[in-house]
Design an enzyme around this catalytic site. Sequence first.
Site, PDB file in Angstrom:
ATOM      1  CE  LYS A   1      -4.462   0.728   0.157  1.00 51.80           C
ATOM      2  NZ  LYS A   1      -5.479  -0.213  -0.341  1.00 51.80           N
TER       3      LYS A   1
ATOM      4  CG  ASP B   1      -6.690   2.990  -1.575  1.00 48.11           C
ATOM      5  OD1 ASP B   1      -7.136   1.843  -1.571  1.00 48.11           O
ATOM      6  OD2 ASP B   1      -6.700   3.697  -0.554  1.00 48.11           O
TER       7      ASP B   1
END
Length: 415
Positions: free
Chosen positions: A105, A145
């Site tokens: 991430k 995202d």
Amino acid sequence: MEKDNVCINCYNQVDKVAKVLKLGQAELDILTIPKRILTFSFPVRLDSGEIRYFTGYRVQFNDARGPTKGGIRFHPEVNLEEIKTLAFLMTLKCAVVNLPYGGAKGGIMIEPKHFSEQELERISRGYIREIYNFIGPRIDIPAPDVNTDSRIMAWMLDEYEKLEGKHAPAVITGKPIALHGSRAREFSTSMGGAYVLQEMAGKFDMKPKKTTVAVQGFGNVGMNIARILDEWGYKVIAVSDSRGGIFNPQGLKIKEVISHKEKTGKLAKFKGAKEISNEALLELKTDVLVPAALEDQITKKNADRIKAKLILEMANRPITPEADEILLDKNIFVMPDILANAGGVVVSYFEWVQNSQNFYWSEKEVLDRLKVYMTNAVNELSTVCTDFRCDMRGSLYINAIKKIMEAERLRGNLK
Ligand code: NAD
């Protein structure tokens, strides 16, 4: 081993499973200490001529099962602990749906609304220059995202390819179709969730026409899943967005609700439906409840009043751990986010496969393959749950952790 990099949240999440699986210290280290953490700051020239420094992160949690994969978020509250936790969850999610990936991430601490389009482009390119040496189609593959989209992925791809000196579309997913994106990517999360629900409905003997559904959130995920389920014959009785919801026990015509929202900017005043608050929507008597908005929506305060038989967690972490226990006691079946909303990463994987082969699939081919991945994951999970006599969330963690540990063991990284 150096403990400064431990992910505290991950530790709390694996603690329960560690006891069931009798994990040793080396296994716990793998699950709580990311493989690589990048923290950096980089300068960007703003439209005014001022130079501003931005803080960015990229965490590659575990790559035993393949290159790491995970989104990049732009948000003022992005911080390293959160990025570590999300990278850990991506590792588990990819294992749950059997993708040949590890988890990662990334993010930038930024309020994107405060910057112009040109500034956002320079920020996106600056971020890629910082992580360029650590990503690649066989190393780590970013994706969109929170607050990042296909436009930002296109800039990031272009920057990477400029540095690389050749085309490399498989380095990033969630790209526009014209730059080697995949068909169906924009509604893949919702379609994946719908396939999971369809599989569960079969097990619960719920017939679509007799099954009522309430959806909280009417953005990308909520609107698309409401539309798909309505098209499949489910009775979608309530939907809501941040300003409140609408309810009709006979079922809402979702296509008309979508045009109404497009025209008026809100759900309120839709003909033939009563208005309902977000709190009341969650507590409706419905067969299926789909939280598709924000985290922490079902807590110990309202869990006792939830009447749904099945909850499909399309948002990330919409149920708190305390509420989870209450729902378990009430025999309410929860399909956790880590599987319910994994359709997006599955189609990201398909995008990477198509880029790697330079051969592109039709929408039907993408959706048919997505269905196979989602239903297989549901069926694999039901078996694990019987084995361990536990709840679905615990079962998912156990299933994913076992796969990651097996890969580590085969590599010789564990006894
Ligand atoms: P989005 O921004 O498109 O939509 C969010 C929706 O929630 C909007 O309709 C908004 O009005 C509504 N909302 C905000 N506050 C609310 C409240 N208090 N009550 C009811 N509704 C409220 O976001 P999205 O992409 O649809 O994502 C929704 C959730 O799904 C998030 O938790 C996200 O992390 C998760 N998720 C999204 C994807 C994806 O592919 N987009 C993938 C995995 C998980």
